[in-house]
Each structure stands twice: as structure tokens, then as C-alpha cells.
Design an enzyme around this catalytic site. Sequence first.
Site, PDB file in Angstrom:
ATOM      1  N   ASN A 121       3.948   3.270  -5.803  1.00 32.19           N
ATOM      2  CA  ASN A 121       5.242   3.276  -5.110  1.00 32.19           C
ATOM      3  C   ASN A 121       6.144   2.111  -5.538  1.00 32.19           C
ATOM      4  O   ASN A 121       7.363   2.204  -5.463  1.00 32.19           O
ATOM      5  CB  ASN A 121       5.035   3.235  -3.591  1.00 32.19           C
ATOM      6  CG  ASN A 121       4.455   4.549  -3.084  1.00 32.19           C
ATOM      7  OD1 ASN A 121       4.652   5.595  -3.702  1.00 32.19           O
ATOM      8  ND2 ASN A 121       3.738   4.504  -1.975  1.00 32.19           N
ATOM      9  N   CYS A 402      -3.860   6.765  -0.104  1.00 31.43           N
ATOM     10  CA  CYS A 402      -3.145   7.332  -1.256  1.00 31.43           C
ATOM     11  C   CYS A 402      -2.994   6.270  -2.344  1.00 31.43           C
ATOM     12  O   CYS A 402      -2.416   6.536  -3.388  1.00 31.43           O
ATOM     13  CB  CYS A 402      -1.802   7.903  -0.841  1.00 31.43           C
ATOM     14  SG  CYS A 402      -0.661   6.628  -0.292  1.00 31.43           S
ATOM     15  N   HIS A 403      -3.506   5.077  -2.087  1.00 32.47           N
ATOM     16  CA  HIS A 403      -3.475   3.985  -3.066  1.00 32.47           C
ATOM     17  C   HIS A 403      -2.037   3.677  -3.493  1.00 32.47           C
ATOM     18  O   HIS A 403      -1.814   3.192  -4.613  1.00 32.47           O
ATOM     19  CB  HIS A 403      -4.337   4.311  -4.295  1.00 32.47           C
ATOM     20  CG  HIS A 403      -5.619   4.996  -3.940  1.00 32.47           C
ATOM     21  ND1 HIS A 403      -6.620   4.369  -3.244  1.00 32.47           N
ATOM     22  CD2 HIS A 403      -6.031   6.271  -4.121  1.00 32.47           C
ATOM     23  CE1 HIS A 403      -7.603   5.227  -3.031  1.00 32.47           C
ATOM     24  NE2 HIS A 403      -7.269   6.381  -3.537  1.00 32.47           N
ATOM     25  N   CYS A 404      -1.086   4.020  -2.640  1.00 31.86           N
ATOM     26  CA  CYS A 404       0.349   3.877  -2.964  1.00 31.86           C
ATOM     27  C   CYS A 404       0.758   4.761  -4.137  1.00 31.86           C
ATOM     28  O   CYS A 404       1.847   4.588  -4.687  1.00 31.86           O
ATOM     29  CB  CYS A 404       0.756   2.428  -3.243  1.00 31.86           C
ATOM     30  SG  CYS A 404       0.620   1.388  -1.796  1.00 31.86           S
ATOM     31  N   ALA A 405      -0.106   5.691  -4.541  1.00 33.40           N
ATOM     32  CA  ALA A 405       0.289   6.703  -5.534  1.00 33.40           C
ATOM     33  C   ALA A 405       0.607   7.963  -4.730  1.00 33.40           C
ATOM     34  O   ALA A 405       0.022   9.033  -4.941  1.00 33.40           O
ATOM     35  CB  ALA A 405      -0.835   6.936  -6.539  1.00 33.40           C
TER      36      ALA A 405
END
Length: 475
Positions: A121, A402-405
Site C-alpha cells: 500500500n 493482507c500484508h498491506c498488499a
Amino acid sequence: MSAHPPWNLDAIRSHFVFPAHGRVVTNNAASTQPPRALLALFQALAPAYDNVHRGQSDASQITTARFESAYDDIARFIGAPSRRNIVVVRNTTEAHNAVMYSLMSEFRDGDNVVTTMMEHNSNYVPWYAMCRDILPRFGRRVEYRLARFDPANGELDLQHLASLIDERTKLVGCTGASNFFGTKNPLPAIRALAGASGYRQPDGERRSYLLVDGAQLVPGTFTDVQALDVDYLSFSFHKMLAPFGVGVLYAKEHLLQTSLPFLYGGDMIAEGRVFPDRVDYNALPWKFAAGTPNILGTIVSAQALRLLLDLALTPQRATYFGTARSIDRAAVQAAMQRIGQWNRTLTAHALQRLAEVPGITIYGPRDAARRTALVAFNIAGRNPMELAEALNGRGVESRAGCHCATLAHHALGLAIPASCRFSFYFYNTLDEVDRAVDALEAVVSGHRASEKLWAWLRARTARRPQSAPLATLKA
Ligand SMILES: Cc1ncc(COP(=O)(O)O)c(C=O)c1O
């Protein structure tokens, strides 16, 4: 591929605290573990601590010299021409924001910025915010475009990327390696696409800038910013041994010279050159060092690079750490090749073992050579968050989310936009990979056994007369 470490893994692990605590640390893509020597160094710097560029004492001079030479170490490690190419920031996220704010005023109406659906992100949201929230307030219309990836293997769709880049693309932003798929992106091909766009930059160059998010790339891969010809590269030290709140933005010198500063205030101005009607900015790299910096964090983080070389090349002896020896690029290459080789061994073993877990979906390329040392997965019918909690209950530290993905998770249509992830670093052992996968198997089969038990109990209850009163059942 050899299963033997290309080094003395015991000697490497003796530098860390976590093995003695029996921790199975497989969340290294989020943050790596700190070696004892770095924690000790932080304390050891205290007796001669003072502010940098702001004092005449011996302590200030010593600290300033250490601080400035940290910039030299960082530059050498990534093959930058000099310290003038280095901006020290808090983390990768701040590096991307620094690029966005520094370039923002240069975007012309009708321009675009291209990034990808596999970004963290931090390399999407700043561009989203610039295009949707900030520039429209100034009456400027700039578009962001997102390149797809192949959902089957997590590889970037280069054709789609090529179709999005045109003569109005000021910048292409792309992750060097995905923190969800692990995919290492083909940076030379992406460089070529950005370089051929024909975009007219303010200094007359006719090409798009390339910003590479190196957060997952730099910690395990030999990275040479000049060979890659990137315009900007970001990374965070907390993903490579040094959790002291420091990140890096590398940029080509002429870009830092011509673009606006990202923060304004003390030290980023030329000494004495502040007047009511005029302010002159400082020389690089201090033009991008407004306010008192993270002094000790920067010094210790640069020493982490030296320690990394020692751990990979001479784990029983300090060749670079704490010495005045200049960082040798050949040593960086040799060290990172060793680290990369062991990371691939760990990843290949994890991929092979995980493939046997019932109900598993593994994301990203199947070939360990195409990826960094992480494997994200889901188990059919299981909530990844609960999975990670159950793994933690068995002593295995993974990460779910979401691991910032987030874009990539949505693109795969994951109902809960999340996955579970094991991520390794060069101090991990094959035994730890086995323990992580064994724990996952136990969690999954334990769940299946309890599901079977519940199904059996439900079936038995269903066979009883539906109208039986509670009292009868109890009796
Ligand atoms: C690919 C990638 N980019 C950017 C970031 C953000 O890093 P930081 O939290 O240090 O800003 C991460 C962190 O996980 C990452 O994996």
C-alpha cells in the site's frame, strides 16, 4: 541445490537472542531479528552522544563524523555514487511519500503515474492520494494506472504494464519483490519500458522515472542502483537486522538537486542563508535532512550493513563491523549471493513441504529462484488469522493479514482479504522450516479431526427423537 548452508549457521545464530528462547521466527518479511552487537552498539554510543551539525563539543564532532560516514556506508552498500544520493527517512513508506511530495508540483495536467496491483500500500496509496485527493484541489488532473499480475503465478503482466506507460507517464513505481507473492520483478525490462516512454521531464530528459520499492529486495538480494539504473530506490533497515526506525531513499543526484525538499526547517537550509525574503537550501544530502535526525538509529543501521557482511562472510570475526574499513562492493556481492542462496534453499524446502498440506493454496511463483524467502498461503475453509494464532500456540511465529498488499488480495477474490505467510531470513534453519510446516499440518489435521468429531456428534444427535424433552435426554 545444496541443502547445506554455505556458511557456519551456528556461528551466525550465536549473534542473536531468539534461538536461545526457542522461538521459531518466520515473520521476517515484517521485521527481522536484531543481533546482540547492534543492541550493544546503541548503548556504547551514549558516552560520546551529542546532536549532529549542532555543536562544537568533541562529542558533537564525533557523533557528526559517525553520522555522516553512515551515509557513505549506505551509499557503498547499494552501489550509489556518493552520500549525496542518500536520503535517510523513517521507513520505506516515508521514502515513497518523500518522492510523491518532492515531485508533486512537477506533475502537469493530463500526466499519469503507473504502478502495479502487487504493490505494498505504501507504493499505491500515496499516488492514489496525490491523484484523487491532493492535486484536484489545485485544479490539476493526474491519473494513476495499475498494472495487472498473473493470478496463477503472481508474475507481473509486462504486456499490460507496457500498455499503460505512455508519453504522459511521469513515473513508474514498482516493487522490486512482492511481499505477498515473493515474486522478484524483472527490473531491467521495467526500466526499459519506463525509459522508452518519451515523457518530457522538466530538465529535458525524455523518459519516465522509475521508483523501485526495495523493502523486500534489498535485504536478500545484491542490489546495484547504478546497474539497475533506477531513479529512486527505497528500503527499511528493520527488515535487515536494525529495528531503529530508519529507512532509505536513494535517488539520482540530479533529481535530488532539482526537486523540492520533502520537509522544511533546520539543517536543510544553507548555513546563514535564511532571510525574510529568501531561503537557500543546503547542499545534498542535507537538503533532505530537515530537523534533528534519528542520529543513533542511523549510525547503528549503517553498522547493520557492516555486520551483515561479517555474518555472511566471516561470522566469527569482525571484518567490517566497528572498523574504519571502506565497504568493498565485491564483498557486498559475495555476501548477498550467499544470503540469497540460503534464502532460496529455505524457500524451496518450504514450498516442497507446504505443497503436501491438505487444502492448501500457495501464492506466487513455484520456482524458489523467482522469489524472495517468503511463502503466503491459505487453507480451504480456514480463517488465516485463526491459523496464525493456532501456529503461535504451537510456537511458530507467522503472520496473517493482507500484508498491506491489499490490492492483490482483492484481485484474487479472497473473501477475507488475507493470507497466512511464513517468511525466512538467512539465520533460519531447515529444521525451523520443518517445524513451521509440521505445526501447520498439526493445526490443519487437528481441525479436520475435530470437524469429524463434531459431524459424528451431530449425526448421533440427529438420530435421537427430535421431540425428546431435555429431561429425558439427560436421564
Ligand atoms: C514491499 C514492501 N514495501 C513497503 C513496505 C513498508 O515498509 P515500512 O513499514 O518499513 O514502511 C513493506 C513492509 O512490509 C514491504 O514489504
